[in-house]
Design an enzyme around this catalytic site. Structure first.
Site, PDB file in Angstrom:
ATOM      1  N   TYR A 144      -8.304  11.071  -2.472  1.00  0.00           N
ATOM      2  CA  TYR A 144      -8.607  10.006  -1.517  1.00  0.00           C
ATOM      3  C   TYR A 144      -7.401   9.850  -0.609  1.00  0.00           C
ATOM      4  O   TYR A 144      -6.271   9.776  -1.079  1.00  0.00           O
ATOM      5  CB  TYR A 144      -8.894   8.706  -2.271  1.00  0.00           C
ATOM      6  CG  TYR A 144      -9.131   7.503  -1.383  1.00  0.00           C
ATOM      7  CD1 TYR A 144     -10.322   7.351  -0.672  1.00  0.00           C
ATOM      8  CD2 TYR A 144      -8.160   6.509  -1.255  1.00  0.00           C
ATOM      9  CE1 TYR A 144     -10.536   6.249   0.137  1.00  0.00           C
ATOM     10  CE2 TYR A 144      -8.375   5.404  -0.453  1.00  0.00           C
ATOM     11  CZ  TYR A 144      -9.562   5.277   0.240  1.00  0.00           C
ATOM     12  OH  TYR A 144      -9.771   4.179   1.038  1.00  0.00           O
ATOM     13  N   ASP A 239      -0.050  14.237   0.714  1.00  0.00           N
ATOM     14  CA  ASP A 239      -0.278  12.794   0.736  1.00  0.00           C
ATOM     15  C   ASP A 239       0.488  12.211  -0.453  1.00  0.00           C
ATOM     16  O   ASP A 239       0.030  12.265  -1.594  1.00  0.00           O
ATOM     17  CB  ASP A 239      -1.778  12.509   0.633  1.00  0.00           C
ATOM     18  CG  ASP A 239      -2.069  11.007   0.657  1.00  0.00           C
ATOM     19  OD1 ASP A 239      -1.126  10.214   0.433  1.00  0.00           O
ATOM     20  OD2 ASP A 239      -3.229  10.639   0.865  1.00  0.00           O
ATOM     21  N   LYS A 267       2.876   2.453   0.279  1.00  0.00           N
ATOM     22  CA  LYS A 267       3.128   1.723  -0.965  1.00  0.00           C
ATOM     23  C   LYS A 267       4.609   1.395  -1.183  1.00  0.00           C
ATOM     24  O   LYS A 267       5.108   0.422  -0.644  1.00  0.00           O
ATOM     25  CB  LYS A 267       2.523   2.485  -2.132  1.00  0.00           C
ATOM     26  CG  LYS A 267       0.994   2.688  -1.905  1.00  0.00           C
ATOM     27  CD  LYS A 267       0.247   3.002  -3.136  1.00  0.00           C
ATOM     28  CE  LYS A 267      -1.199   3.414  -2.882  1.00  0.00           C
ATOM     29  NZ  LYS A 267      -2.168   2.344  -2.961  1.00  0.00           N
TER      30      LYS A 267
HETATM   31  N1  HOZ Z   1      -8.272   2.292  -3.187  1.00  0.00           N
HETATM   32  C1  HOZ Z   1      -7.092   1.673  -3.651  1.00  0.00           C
HETATM   33  C2  HOZ Z   1      -6.486   2.371  -4.810  1.00  0.00           C
HETATM   34  N2  HOZ Z   1      -6.649   3.747  -4.843  1.00  0.00           N
HETATM   35  C3  HOZ Z   1      -7.334   0.250  -4.015  1.00  0.00           C
HETATM   36  C4  HOZ Z   1      -6.813  -0.632  -2.976  1.00  0.00           C
HETATM   37  C5  HOZ Z   1      -6.973  -2.109  -3.312  1.00  0.00           C
HETATM   38  O1  HOZ Z   1      -8.026  -2.538  -3.740  1.00  0.00           O
HETATM   39  O2  HOZ Z   1      -6.016  -2.816  -3.104  1.00  0.00           O
END
Ligand code: HOZ
Length: 419
Positions: A144, A239, A267
């Site tokens: 992702y 990534d 992050k």
């Molecule tokens: N898709 C995010 C983790 N892979 C989650 C993001 C969130 O809900 O803060």
């Protein structure tokens, strides 16, 4: 455990926000139950709207490697805020953050700050197209890279969690610019290059996957990827939004000794505030506007508060490299407590308890997990004050604030699960 307040807030939120949340996985849809509305975080602990306390293994999905409210980060943000929250003009601290990133991440020679991981990957992809004059992107099933149109093809994270395989709203023409291959398959990658070699602008990969749960690259996979990209003139994009500054100061690329052409970060580099970046080879980065003709911009890019938080975070990590060994040991202790019949996969302080007996090497393996059992495990831990990701297809994250007491309590909670 009482959850009346979270229930009430969830009902209220659903009136004004799709599904009651601002990012899908938070809604607990695949594990069931009421999402906990969080009131505060401190160290390794969260407190919800009902006053329940949890040991947090989400850590804001990775950024909080030093825990909630890490004092130097709080102090840096406070000081920055008092001097102005946003200027839309350059500041000296943006240079410092860029310099810290360049010093730490082996392949990054120049870097551009943006606001989210999605923006970073979207921009990196555009840059790769602009640089190579080609159209196609290769990605891997279950990885992702944010909610970029062309990257939602066979994506992990929330897309996998909710089982939305073909996301509505992505034009067919965009989806057709993406070739999705099984992770860890060198043969599939070779075949793709054989067929489309002169049209592939970039290969984008999470070098250690976090978004289908934690999946490690098989020996030789990243090396083959590097070789094929070089041979065919495509750019390799790592990534490292999750893995950057988490697996080591130099991220996964430092651990595996692979030099991508571009890297996306997010992050941790924002210390828990919204910031991300893309960077890499200077000759490629010089194509970004205003140096070059690949356009990308942002009003809040390089926001002073986020930059200050990021600097405080990266400074601490650079000055305390022993943090990584401490995290590794603590994560190993937790993973050793896994119930029988569960495959644990871990890299440093990122890990997943996969409810399957087989190793998980790609999305097909991950998708075969018993998600109902995972849901039961998740709720057992939650009831015992331990907050794991509310999805089988997300990695858990540990922070340096998880002390011996928290680890022991987590191990006890895991061991008391009777699946
Ligand atoms: N898709 C995010 C983790 N892979 C989650 C993001 C969130 O809900 O803060």
């Amino acid at each position: 455990m009482r959850t009346d307040n979270s229930e009430r807030l969830y009902a209220r939120a659903q009136q004004v926000t799709p599904g009651g949340v601002n990012s899908p996985v938070r809604a607990f849809r695949s594990v069931g139950g009421t999402p906990r509305f969080i009131r505060s975080g401190s160290g390794c602990r969260l407190t919800d709207a009902d006053g329940n306390e949890y040991i947090d293994y989400i850590c804001s999905w990775g950024p909080l490697i030093l825990g909630h409210c890490f004092p130097p980060v709080v102090e840096a943000v406070r000081e920055a805020l008092e001097n102005g929250s946003s200027f839309g003009a350059p500041t000296e601290r943006e240079i410092e953050l860029a310099e810290r990133i360049i010093a730490a991440v082996p392949s990054i020679e120049m870097v551009r700050l943006v606001n989210s991981g999605t923006e970073a990957t979207m921009s990196a992809l555009r840059l790769a197209r602009g640089f190579t004059g080609r159209t196609l992107t290769v990605k891997f099933e279950g990885c992702y890279h944010g909610h970029v149109d062309s990257l939602l093809v066979k994506a992990g994270s929330g897309v996998a969690t909710l089982g939305i395989s073909g996301t509505a709203g992505v034009p067919e023409q965009y989806a057709r610019t993406t070739i999705a291959l099984p992770f860890n398959s060198v043969a599939a990658l070779e075949a793709a290059f054989q067929r489309h070699g002169d049209q592939i602008a970039s290969v984008i990969v999470e070098p250690v996957v976090g978004n289908m749960g934690c999946v490690l690259p098989e020996p030789g996979f990243l090396e083959a990827m590097r070789g094929l990209c070089t041979r065919h003139g495509a750019l390799l994009i790592f990534d490292e939004v999750m893995t950057g500054f988490r697996l080591s100061l130099g991220g996964a690329q430092q651990l595996y000794g692979i030099r991508p052409d571009l890297t996306t970060l997010g992050k941790i580099i924002g210390g828990g505030l919204p910031i991300a970046a893309y960077g890499g080879r200077a000759d490629v980065m010089r194509h970004v506007a205003p140096a070059g003709n690949v356009y990308q911009a942002g009003t809040l890019s390089g926001n002073p508060c986020a930059v200050a938080a990021g600097i405080a975070m990266l400074r601490h990590l650079a000055e305390h490299p022993e943090v990584y060994a401490q995290l590794d040991a603590a994560a190993a202790e937790i993973c050793a407590a896994a119930p029988e019949g569960v495959t644990v996969q871990r890299m440093g302080s990122m890990f997943t308890f996969f409810f399957t007996t087989k190793p998980v090497k790609n999305w097909e393996d991950a998708a075969a997990c018993d998600t109902q059992k995972y849901a039961a495990f998740f709720h057992h831990l939650l009831e015992n004050g331990v907050y794991f990701p509310p999805s089988q297809f997300e990695a858990a994250f540990l922070s340096a604030a998880h002390g011996a007491g928290a680890i022991a309590r987590t191990v006890a909670a895991i061991r008391s699960f009777r699946g």
